[in-house]
Write a protein that holds these residues in place. Structure first.
Motif, PDB file in Angstrom:
ATOM      1  N   GLU A  17      19.877  11.498  28.921  1.00 17.85           N
ATOM      2  CA  GLU A  17      19.194  10.387  29.576  1.00 17.85           C
ATOM      3  C   GLU A  17      18.781  10.859  30.967  1.00 17.85           C
ATOM      4  O   GLU A  17      19.368  11.812  31.500  1.00 17.85           O
ATOM      5  CB  GLU A  17      20.128   9.189  29.671  1.00 17.85           C
ATOM      6  N   PRO A  18      17.788  10.230  31.576  1.00 17.49           N
ATOM      7  CA  PRO A  18      17.328  10.678  32.906  1.00 17.49           C
ATOM      8  C   PRO A  18      18.447  10.777  33.945  1.00 17.49           C
ATOM      9  O   PRO A  18      18.513  11.758  34.692  1.00 17.49           O
ATOM     10  CB  PRO A  18      16.291   9.625  33.300  1.00 17.49           C
ATOM     11  N   GLU A  19      19.360   9.814  33.973  1.00 17.36           N
ATOM     12  CA  GLU A  19      20.431   9.872  34.978  1.00 17.36           C
ATOM     13  C   GLU A  19      21.431  10.992  34.670  1.00 17.36           C
ATOM     14  O   GLU A  19      22.042  11.556  35.572  1.00 17.36           O
ATOM     15  CB  GLU A  19      21.149   8.529  35.148  1.00 17.36           C
ATOM     16  N   GLU A  20      21.591  11.343  33.401  1.00 16.07           N
ATOM     17  CA  GLU A  20      22.461  12.463  33.039  1.00 16.07           C
ATOM     18  C   GLU A  20      21.841  13.787  33.505  1.00 16.07           C
ATOM     19  O   GLU A  20      22.539  14.640  34.053  1.00 16.07           O
ATOM     20  CB  GLU A  20      22.695  12.487  31.532  1.00 16.07           C
ATOM     21  N   LEU A  21      20.545  13.930  33.303  1.00 14.29           N
ATOM     22  CA  LEU A  21      19.857  15.139  33.753  1.00 14.29           C
ATOM     23  C   LEU A  21      19.898  15.237  35.277  1.00 14.29           C
ATOM     24  O   LEU A  21      20.098  16.324  35.826  1.00 14.29           O
ATOM     25  CB  LEU A  21      18.419  15.157  33.250  1.00 14.29           C
ATOM     26  N   ARG A  22      19.753  14.107  35.963  1.00 12.07           N
ATOM     27  CA  ARG A  22      19.865  14.110  37.425  1.00 12.07           C
ATOM     28  C   ARG A  22      21.242  14.583  37.869  1.00 12.07           C
ATOM     29  O   ARG A  22      21.382  15.327  38.836  1.00 12.07           O
ATOM     30  CB  ARG A  22      19.577  12.716  38.008  1.00 12.07           C
ATOM     31  N   ASP A  40      21.341  18.313  37.476  1.00 13.25           N
ATOM     32  CA  ASP A  40      20.550  18.928  38.543  1.00 13.25           C
ATOM     33  C   ASP A  40      21.254  18.814  39.895  1.00 13.25           C
ATOM     34  O   ASP A  40      21.248  19.761  40.687  1.00 13.25           O
ATOM     35  CB  ASP A  40      19.157  18.306  38.618  1.00 13.25           C
ATOM     36  N   ASP A  41      21.865  17.668  40.174  1.00 14.27           N
ATOM     37  CA  ASP A  41      22.612  17.507  41.434  1.00 14.27           C
ATOM     38  C   ASP A  41      23.737  18.533  41.519  1.00 14.27           C
ATOM     39  O   ASP A  41      23.960  19.141  42.565  1.00 14.27           O
ATOM     40  CB  ASP A  41      23.185  16.093  41.564  1.00 14.27           C
ATOM     41  N   PHE A  42      24.456  18.729  40.422  1.00 18.25           N
ATOM     42  CA  PHE A  42      25.526  19.729  40.363  1.00 18.25           C
ATOM     43  C   PHE A  42      24.945  21.123  40.611  1.00 18.25           C
ATOM     44  O   PHE A  42      25.482  21.907  41.391  1.00 18.25           O
ATOM     45  CB  PHE A  42      26.225  19.659  39.003  1.00 18.25           C
TER      46      PHE A  42
END
Length: 84
Positions: A16-21, A24-26
């Motif tokens: 999901e978009p928030e999972e990918l974010r 990426d944040d990590f």
């Protein structure tokens, strides 16, 4: 021979978009060179630190999320005392 030379299997997942974010944040927080490197590091950390648990026979792949266990997957930690 480098470890990368032995990487002949591909693993594809949908996020999901928030999972990918979160991935990426990590990645950016730890200055990793790619998403793949970030996912490998997250897998390594999870596999070495996550408690063993059991999964209900009726759980499906879509029941599990990166940021949370979603959709009533009925995953139970080994330490769970309430059976949920």
């Amino acid at each position: 021979m480098s470890a990368a030379a032995n990487r002949d299997e591909r693993l594809q997942i949908m996020l999901e978009p928030e999972e990918l974010r979160a991935v990426d944040d990590f990645r950016y927080k730890y200055r990793l060179p790619s998403r793949a490197a970030a996912v490998r590091e997250l897998l390594k950390r999870g596999l070495t630190s996550a408690p063993t648990g059991t999964v209900d026979d009726h759980s499906r792949s879509q029941d599990f999320g990166v940021l949370r266990i979603a959709n009533g997957s009925r995953f139970k930690d080994a330490d769970s005392t309430d059976g949920k």
